[in-house]
Scaffold this motif. Structure first.
Motif, short mmCIF file in Angstrom:
data_model
loop_
_atom_site.label_atom_id
_atom_site.label_comp_id
_atom_site.label_asym_id
_atom_site.label_seq_id
_atom_site.Cartn_x
_atom_site.Cartn_y
_atom_site.Cartn_z
N PHE A 1 0.84 -1.19 0.00
CA PHE A 1 0.00 0.00 0.00
C PHE A 1 0.88 1.25 0.00
CE2 PHE A 1 -3.23 2.51 2.81
CZ PHE A 1 -3.54 3.32 1.73
N PRO A 2 1.00 1.95 -1.14
CA PRO A 2 1.81 3.18 -1.19
C PRO A 2 1.08 4.34 -0.51
CG PRO A 2 0.79 2.78 -3.32
CD PRO A 2 0.44 1.59 -2.46
N VAL A 3 1.16 4.38 0.80
CA VAL A 3 0.36 5.33 1.56
C VAL A 3 0.88 6.76 1.40
CG1 VAL A 3 1.66 5.03 3.72
CG2 VAL A 3 -0.76 5.68 3.82
N THR A 4 2.17 6.92 1.11
CA THR A 4 2.74 8.22 0.75
C THR A 4 3.67 8.00 -0.44
OG1 THR A 4 4.76 8.09 2.09
CG2 THR A 4 2.75 8.86 3.21
N PRO A 5 4.12 9.07 -1.09
CA PRO A 5 5.04 8.90 -2.22
C PRO A 5 6.36 8.26 -1.82
CG PRO A 5 4.03 11.09 -2.27
CD PRO A 5 3.65 10.47 -0.96
N THR A 6 6.71 8.32 -0.52
CA THR A 6 8.01 7.81 -0.10
C THR A 6 7.93 6.56 0.78
OG1 THR A 6 8.00 9.29 1.83
CG2 THR A 6 9.04 10.11 -0.19
N TYR A 7 6.71 6.10 1.09
CA TYR A 7 6.63 4.91 1.95
C TYR A 7 5.47 4.02 1.52
CZ TYR A 7 6.48 1.72 5.85
OH TYR A 7 6.49 0.57 6.60
N THR A 8 5.77 2.73 1.45
CA THR A 8 4.77 1.72 1.10
C THR A 8 4.62 0.74 2.25
OG1 THR A 8 5.24 1.87 -1.27
CG2 THR A 8 4.20 -0.15 -0.49
N VAL A 9 3.41 0.59 2.74
CA VAL A 9 3.12 -0.37 3.80
C VAL A 9 3.20 -1.77 3.21
CG1 VAL A 9 1.42 -1.19 5.48
CG2 VAL A 9 1.60 1.26 4.98
N PRO A 10 4.01 -2.67 3.78
CA PRO A 10 4.14 -4.01 3.19
C PRO A 10 2.86 -4.83 3.34
CG PRO A 10 5.35 -3.87 5.27
CD PRO A 10 4.89 -2.48 4.95
N LYS A 11 2.66 -5.71 2.39
CA LYS A 11 1.51 -6.62 2.45
C LYS A 11 1.56 -7.43 3.74
CE LYS A 11 -0.55 -10.61 0.09
NZ LYS A 11 -0.46 -11.55 -1.05
N GLY A 12 0.38 -7.58 4.37
CA GLY A 12 0.29 -8.37 5.59
C GLY A 12 0.52 -7.58 6.86
N ALA A 13 0.99 -6.34 6.73
CA ALA A 13 1.19 -5.51 7.92
C ALA A 13 -0.14 -4.93 8.38
CB ALA A 13 2.17 -4.38 7.60
N LEU A 14 -0.19 -4.53 9.65
CA LEU A 14 -1.31 -3.75 10.14
C LEU A 14 -1.01 -2.28 9.89
CD1 LEU A 14 -2.19 -5.30 13.64
CD2 LEU A 14 -3.29 -5.72 11.45
N ILE A 15 -2.00 -1.54 9.40
CA ILE A 15 -1.89 -0.10 9.33
C ILE A 15 -3.05 0.47 10.12
CG2 ILE A 15 -3.00 -0.04 7.04
CD1 ILE A 15 -1.30 2.59 6.61
N VAL A 16 -2.73 1.36 11.05
CA VAL A 16 -3.70 1.77 12.07
C VAL A 16 -3.96 3.27 11.97
CG1 VAL A 16 -4.26 1.72 14.52
CG2 VAL A 16 -2.78 -0.05 13.55
N PRO A 17 -5.04 3.68 11.28
CA PRO A 17 -5.38 5.10 11.26
C PRO A 17 -5.87 5.55 12.64
CG PRO A 17 -7.07 3.80 10.14
CD PRO A 17 -5.95 2.86 10.47
N SER A 18 -5.28 6.60 13.16
CA SER A 18 -5.60 7.08 14.51
C SER A 18 -6.62 8.21 14.44
CB SER A 18 -4.33 7.55 15.21
OG SER A 18 -3.37 6.51 15.25
N CYS A 19 -7.64 8.13 15.27
CA CYS A 19 -8.71 9.14 15.32
C CYS A 19 -8.41 10.25 16.32
CB CYS A 19 -10.04 8.47 15.67
SG CYS A 19 -10.44 7.04 14.64
N TYR A 20 -7.74 9.90 17.40
CA TYR A 20 -7.53 10.83 18.51
C TYR A 20 -6.82 12.12 18.09
CZ TYR A 20 -6.35 12.46 23.22
OH TYR A 20 -6.22 13.21 24.34
N PRO A 21 -5.69 12.06 17.35
CA PRO A 21 -4.99 13.31 17.02
C PRO A 21 -5.86 14.31 16.25
CG PRO A 21 -3.55 11.43 16.64
CD PRO A 21 -4.93 10.89 16.89
N ALA A 22 -6.67 13.82 15.31
CA ALA A 22 -7.52 14.73 14.53
C ALA A 22 -8.55 15.42 15.40
CB ALA A 22 -8.22 13.96 13.41
#
Length: 527
Positions: free
Chosen positions: A412-433
Motif C-alpha cells: 500500500f503506497p500510503v505516501t510517495p516515499t513509503y509503502t506499507v508491506p503486504k500483511g502488515a497492520l496499518i492503524v489510522p488514529s482518530c484521537y490526534p484529529a
C-alpha cells in the motif's frame, strides 16, 4: 589440471571439485548442540532485525527491535502516554511485535486515506477478532459482499426504526438509574467505582435494542460480565497460538464470545417464529427478519406470476440463525466498550461541571414541557440543542475509538516515499484529529459551545469519531440519541457527586479509554 587443483584434490580441501556442502557437514559435525542452537538463534535474530528495518524504511520508530517479541509488554499493558508520544513522533510510525509489523498514522489526511482505500486494506479490528467473531462476520467482508450486506442493515437505523426502539431503551434506563442509586445506598453513601455499572447499563441497552426480550435478564447480566474477557482478549497483538492455551486471555475471550453467539442464535430462532406468526417488530432483530420475510414473499409472488408488485427497497436473502447471531454480536462488539467509555467520562465530566449539568437539566425539563414522566420521543431528543452539543463534545474530548486497525491486503503506497508491506497492520488514529488545535481551539478544554456558536461542526474532515469511508460506523445517529437520552433522563431523576483521586484524569486503555480510577461516584435520587 593445475598443480594447485591437483594438490587440493589430493588433500581433501573444500576447494576444487569437492562440493561446498560437504565442508558445512564436516563443520557441523564438530559443533556441539549448544553451538548449533546459538548459531541458529543469532541468524534468526539478525533476520528478524533485518526484516524490521526493511519494513520500517524511513518512517519513525525504534532503530532496534527487541528480538522476536518487540515491545510485547507495552502491547499487553498499553500506556496512553506512550501512544501520544508515538503519534507525536511522526505522521507515520511503526512497531513490530512477534511476527506482526504495525504502522500507525497520526496525520488526519493519512488516516482518512487509509479509511478510504478498500482496494488496499480491510478492517481487522485486531488480528484475534476474526477468531472471536468468525471470519465470515459482515464487518470483515470486503468489496461488493460487504456493500450488499450493509445495504440490508441500513434500514435498521432509519429515523422510524430508531424511534421504535426508544420505549424499550427508556425502560432499561429507568431500571439501571435506580440501580445506581441503590448501589450507592448499599455502599453507605461512600464513593465507589462506577465503570462496571456503566458497562452493565450499556450492555443492557444494546441487548434489549438488538434482540429485545428474547433474552433473559440473567443472560444480559452474564454477557455484561463475560464481555470483560472478550475485551481483555482484544489486544493489538497477542502471543501466537494463545487461543489454544487454556486460561490465557484469548482462550477465555473465545469461550465468552462463543457463549454470546449461542445466546444470540437462540434469539434469532425465537424471533423468526414470532415474526412468521405476524408479530410486531420491537427490536432490531425483529425488523431485520421482517424484511427477510417481506423479501421472500415478494420472490414467491413473482414466481407465482403476480403482477403490479411493489418491490422492497432492499431485497434480502434469508440469513441463517448463526449469521444473524454473528451480526448482533458485531453490533454489541461495536457498541459495548465504546459506549461504556463515553458513559463513564460523561457522568464524570457532568459532575465536575455543574454549570453544564444545570443547562442540560433545564433543557430536558423544557423539552418535556415540565412533565418529568413524559416519554422519550425522537423529535424531543433531536430538539435538545445543548444536550446534543454536550454529547458531541464528549465524543471529541474523550473519543471512545482512538484508532481502528486495518490489514494491508497488498503493498500500500500510503505516501510517495513509503509503502506499507503486504500483511502488515496499518492503524489510522482518530484521537490526534479530534485534538487538533487548528480545528478545535483549546482542544483540552471541554466546551460544548464550540458546537453551537463556534465552527466545530464545519470541521468535518477532523470528525473521525465514527471513522469514514465504506466501513464507517453504521449506527452514528443511534449512538448520539442513546447518549442524549441517558444523560438527559439521569439529569432529571438523579444527583451525583464525583470524588476525584490522583488518577481521575489519567487515561487507562482497555480496548478504548477510561479514567484510571474507574470513576468513583455517589448517586442519590433527586427530590
Amino acid at each position: 589440471m593445475t598443480t594447485i587443483q591437483m594438490a587440493n584434490s589430493s588433500n581433501g580441501s573444500s576447494y576444487g571439485s569437492k562440493p561446498t556442502v560437504h565442508f558445512f557437514k564436516e563443520h557441523l559435525a564438530t559443533m556441539s548442540g549448544w553451538q548449533i542452537f546459538a548459531t541458529t538463534l543469532v541468524i534468526l535474530m539478525a533476520y528478524d532485525q533485518f526484516m524490521y528495518l526493511r519494513n520500517k524504511g524511513s518512517i519513525a520508530g525504534p532503530m532496534f527491535k527487541l528480538p522476536f517479541i518487540g515491545p510485547f509488554v507495552q502491547a499487553v499493558y498499553p500506556d496512553f502516554e506512550v501512544y501520544k508520544r508515538q503519534w507525536a513522533s511522526g505522521k507515520l510510525s511503526c512497531v513490530s511485535v512477534f511476527h506482526k509489523f504495525v504502522v500507525l498514522t497520526s496525520d488526519r489526511d493519512l488516516a482518512r486515506k487509509v479509511f478510504n482505500s478498500p482496494a488496499y486494506v480491510k478492517p481487522c479490528v485486531v488480528p484475534v477478532a476474526e477468531d472471536l467473531m468468525g471470519a465470515t462476520a459482515w464487518v470483515f467482508l470486503d468489496g461488493k459482499r460487504h456493500i450488499d450486506f450493509r445495504k440490508g442493515l441500513n434500514g435498521l437505523f432509519t429515523r422510524k426504526a430508531l424511534e421504535s426502539y426508544l420505549p424499550t431503551q427508556e425502560t432499561v434506563l429507568s431500571d439501571y438509574l435506580g440501580k445506581f442509586v441503590k448501589a450507592s445506598s448499599d455502599g453507605g453513601g461512600k464513593p465507589m467505582p462506577f465503570m462496571g455499572h456503566f458497562r452493565e447499563i450499556n450492555c443492557a441497552l444494546s441487548c434489549r435494542t438488538f434482540v429485545g426480550h428474547y433474552i433473559s435478564d440473567e443472560a444480559v447480566k452474564k454477557i455484561a460480565d463475560d464481555y470483560y474477557c472478550i475485551t481483555a482478549a482484544l489486544e493489538l497483538v497477542n502471543v501466537p497460538l494463545s487461543i489454544y492455551v487454556p486460561y490465557t486471555k484469548v482462550w477465555r475471550g473465545k469461550r465468552a464470545a462463543d457463549g454470546v453467539l449461542a445466546e444470540f442464535t437462540k434469539c434469532a430462532v425465537a424471533s423468526k417464529i414470532h415474526m412468521a406468526a405476524g408479530g410486531k417488530p420491537t427490536c432490531i432483530i425483529d425488523r431485520w427478519i421482517s424484511s427477510m420475510i417481506e423479501s421472500q414473499q415478494y420472490r414467491d409472488n413473482v414466481a407465482a406470476g403476480v403482477e403490479a408488485l411493489e418491490k422492497p427497497t432492499v431485497l434480502l436473502r434469508e440469513f441463517t440463525n448463526f449469521e444473524i447471531a454473528q451480526t448482533m454480536f458485531t453490533f454489541l462488539f461495536a457498541s459495548q466498550d465504546a459506549s461504556s467509555s463515553a458513559t463513564t467520562w460523561l457522568f464524570q465530566i457532568m459532575a465536575q461541571r455543574p454549570d453544564i449539568l444545570d443547562r442540560v437539566r433545564q433543557e430536558n425539563l423544557e423539552a418535556r414541557n415540565g412533565n418529568l414522566n413524559a416519554p422519550l420521543g425522537l423529535q424531543m431528543l433531536e430538539s435538545m440543542t445543548y444536550t446534543n452539543a454536550v454529547v458531541k463534545e464528549l465524543l471529541r474530548y474523550r473519543p471512545p475509538v482512538i484508532f481502528v486497525p486495518y490489514l494491508a491486503k497488498k503493498a500500500f503506497p500510503v505516501t510517495p516515499t513509503y509503502t506499507v508491506p503486504k500483511g502488515a497492520l496499518i492503524v489510522p488514529s482518530c484521537y490526534p484529529a479530534l485534538q487538533d488545535p487548528e480545528a478545535y481551539p483549546r482542544p483540552d478544554v471541554f466546551d460544548p459551545e464550540r458546537w453551537i456558536s463556534g465552527d466545530a461542526s464545519e470541521k468535518t474532515k477532523n470528525w473521525l469519531v465514527f471513522g469514514t469511508g465504506p466501513h464507517n460506523c453504521l449506527a452514528q445517529q443511534y449512538v448520539q440519541l442513546t447518549m442524549t437520552a441517558m444523560i438527559g433522563k439521569a439529569s432529571l431523576e438523579l444527583d451525583w457527586v464525583h470524588h476525584p483521586t490522583a488518577k481521575s484524569e489519567e487515561i487507562k486503555v482497555f480496548a478504548t479509554i477510561f479514567p484510571m480510577d474507574d470513576c468513583p461516584l455517589v448517586f442519590t435520587k433527586r427530590a
